[in-house]
Design an enzyme around this catalytic site. Structure first.
Site, mmCIF file in Angstrom:
data_model
loop_
_atom_site.group_PDB
_atom_site.id
_atom_site.type_symbol
_atom_site.label_atom_id
_atom_site.label_comp_id
_atom_site.label_asym_id
_atom_site.label_seq_id
_atom_site.Cartn_x
_atom_site.Cartn_y
_atom_site.Cartn_z
ATOM 1 N N ASP A 1 0.858 -1.100 -0.053
ATOM 2 C CA ASP A 1 -0.180 -0.097 0.218
ATOM 3 C C ASP A 1 0.885 1.219 -0.103
ATOM 4 O OD1 ASP A 1 -2.236 1.575 0.371
ATOM 5 O OD2 ASP A 1 -1.507 1.761 2.496
ATOM 6 N N ASP B 1 -0.191 5.030 1.111
ATOM 7 C CA ASP B 1 -0.606 6.177 2.131
ATOM 8 C C ASP B 1 -0.700 5.637 3.443
ATOM 9 O OD1 ASP B 1 -0.901 8.020 0.121
ATOM 10 O OD2 ASP B 1 -2.484 7.298 -0.651
#
Length: 228
Positions: free
Chosen positions: A8, A10
């Site tokens: 991922d 953020d």
């Protein structure tokens, strides 16, 4: 050892909350200086429109658009719409300037790359700014593929986004490891298609609430965990 490791972006590869706070400060300063809007009412309008975006657009890449949020605030207040694009770019460039790679992540990516592991990203949001984030973090050139919700047409935890990650990785989901900070979107989403998942959760108390979920507090020393 997994054949592919997928991250991922953020609040995983960097601290989004801290960078967002700095970017919002820059945006509020512009609103005050150029539009005559005090910080409190501007933030209230911004947050209200963001909630409307989520309700009206659902879980799509467009629901993250800062330009749309700002545009709607300006429309409601009868202000010049030419500020919307300027403020959207201002926000994202301020966020890019504030970004710092999560401790240990650069070393982990380099170590995995040296061992021939396929490296990718699976992220919500539009491709343009996510690619710019990865470049600013110094990680883009090490990646073999990037998947965004804009490209997949769905947001995490929808299985299609994770299956697209596996397709680009060139291996079955069971040979992929997904690392992210969001338990529902990243971890449960990845597990739902048969991927191994690691939850980035710095708080051991919160991690302890889900003993069946593999968790890590950070990236330092993680290479040995992945290899063995």
């Amino acid at each position: 050892m997994p054949k592919a490791v997928i991250f991922d972006i953020d609040d995983t590869l960097y601290n989004y909350k801290a960078a967002n706070a700095q970017a919002m400060d820059v945006l509020c300063r512009y609103a005050r200086q150029e539009l005559g809007l005090d910080e409190a009412p501007f933030r209230a309008d911004y947050d209200r429109v963001m909630a409307l975006q989520l309700r009206e657009q659902g879980q799509t890449a467009g629901c993250h658009s800062r330009a749309i949020r700002i545009q709607r605030v300006l429309e409601e207040r009868g202000l010049l719409l030419r500020h919307a694009a300027v403020m959207g770019d201002l926000y994202w460039n301020a966020l890019l300037d504030a970004m710092v790679p999560s401790p240990g992540v650069t070393e982990l990516v380099q170590a995995l790359k040296a061992r021939g592991v396929r490296l990718g990203v699976g992220s919500d949001m539009t491709a343009d700014w996510q690619l710019k984030k990865l470049e600013r973090l110094g990680l883009l050139d090490a990646l073999d593929f990037v998947v965004t919700s804009e490209e997949a047409g769905v947001e995490k935890p929808h299985r299609d986004l994770f299956l697209l990650c596996a397709k680009k990785a060139g291996c079955p989901p069971g040979e992929c490891l997904f690392i992210g900070d969001n338990l529902k979107k990243d971890i449960f989403g990845a597990q739902n298609v048969g991927m191994e998942a690691l939850w980035l959760q710095p708080d051991p108390q919160k991690a302890g609430e889900y003993p069946s979920v593999k968790s890590i507090q950070g990236f330092r020393g993680l290479i040995d965990h992945i290899l063995f």
